[in-house]
Scaffold this active site. Structure first.
Site: not given
Length: 391
Positions: A207, A223, A245, A273-274, A294, A334
């Site tokens: 960040r 997101f 998001d 919805n992205a 992300d 992730c």
């Protein structure tokens, strides 16, 4: 105490520093104990390798706690927690937040401890740590002296260990929603209902990179969850920030934090919805100076890797098309099973299909309070690529 005897040749990884023993590597078990009990680990010739928490119901049957012949008691856990807290610049007081214990990387396999101001949030993910839960709680109270300890033992890995899912206060009481400080920003965190233990602490240092690069740019944060990247971009001088998001709760938390930081006029948050939003912005001809991706983990197992890569490629391809020349793409994953070479290969393919050329300015990982055990690649899961569009 019982004993695990490894099959011939299966000790090499353990001797190299990896803490896991797979069920398929065990030749025999002598005097089997209950799930999570401590066992001696020996090689095929009987040489001592360490002591492990053992659950033969799990594919990962043993998790090394110690490579010494020493008592595994309350004093042992108190020492391990104190050692973990002393690592990586972790702090035990103040309005900030950090990870205090990161499982295997801190030689406490199956235990996660995060601090949000004066509240601790723990996750116990293995049968071994569940057996010593009261000892862990006592050690944390002694070392950290929090106002309360909250359990987020609702994570799916517990099912693989034969454990029930639960959450709630393990010790103490109080509010589960609170404010934390990250640099000059305040964030609202809800530890009972939020993702992970409430906030993405592993992205803290990333960040700061976004904050440094955002000045004057129009930013799209997909997101966005509770606005960590969005508010960092706004604080860095972004011209405007749009966060998207699916969670209405997360968007409400992001809006609270924007107001608290005086950034409401610069930040707009949308429930949506992205994937759909990226398509819509492309149809409208919108272009952004910075785009942040992300997403949640698209796969938690090797069997779904191909589908996960298709999902990552789609969002990155669409994001690349929306970048203005000189724009910055911050793309994260992730998913442990998507390793760095695979992730970079996906980004190269996305760039080729988008007919865009990029510099890879940085390939970053998780924050330093999520240490990486060199011998255990599983402890490095986060990838954060900083790309700059050249055309």
């Amino acid at each position: 105490m019982f004993t695990l005897r490894l099959a011939s040749g299966k000790e090499a990884r353990i001797l190299g520093g990896h803490p896991w023993i797979y069920r398929s590597e065990i030749a025999r078990v002598e005097s089997e104990g209950e799930p999570g009990a401590i066992a001696e680990v020996r090689d095929s010739r009987g040489r001592f390798l360490g002591q492990a928490m053992v659950n033969l119901k799990s594919q990962i049957a043993g998790r090394l706690l110690s490579r010494s012949e020493e008592p595994i008691d309350a004093t042992f856990f108190e020492r391990r927690i104190s050692e973990a807290v002393a690592h990586c610049g972790r702090s035990v007081k103040g309005p900030d937040a950090c990870r205090l214990v990161f499982g295997e990387a801190d030689h406490l396999p199956g235990l996660i401890v995060d601090r949000y101001s004066d509240l601790l949030v723990i996750q116990i993910l293995t049968a071994g740590m569940e057996r010593v839960r009261d000892t862990i709680l006592a050690a944390l109270r002694s070392a950290i002296q929090p106002r309360a300890i909250y359990e987020r033992n609702d994570a799916s890995p517990r099912k693989l260990e034969g454990l029930e899912l639960r959450k709630g206060f393990a010790w103490g009481r109080g509010e589960t929603g609170l404010w934390i400080q990250e640099g000059d920003l305040s964030f609202f965190v809800e530890v009972a209902e939020g993702q992970k233990t409430g906030f993405f602490l592993d992205q803290r240092e990333n960040r700061q990179v976004v904050k440094r690069l955002a000045a004057g740019r129009e930013v799209l944060d997909c997101f966005c969850y509770s606005g960590g990247f969005s508010l960092s971009a706004a604080a860095g001088g972004a011209a405007a920030v749009t966060g998207i998001d699916l969670s209405a709760e997360a968007i409400a938390w992001a809006e609270q934090s924007a107001e608290r930081n005086g950034q409401s006029s610069r930040c707009t948050f949308m429930i949506g919805n992205a994937f759909d939003a990226l398509r819509a912005f492309d149809r409208e001809g919108r272009r952004f100076g910075m785009l942040i991706l992300d997403p949640p983990a698209f796969t938690k197992g090797k069997e779904a890797l191909a589908g996960a890569l298709r999902g990552y490629k789609e969002i990155n391809l669409r994001a690349m098309k929306l970048l203005a020349p000189g724009g910055i793409l911050v793309s994260c994953s992730c998913s442990y099973h998507v390793d760095s070479p695979t992730f970079l290969g996906m980004l190269r393919g996305s760039g080729a299909d988008a007919h865009r050329e990029f510099h890879l300015r940085e390939l970053r990982t998780q924050a330093s309070d999520h240490p990486i055990l060199l011998a255990a690649k599983e402890t490095q899961y986060l990838k954060c690529a900083i790309l700059e569009a050249l055309n």
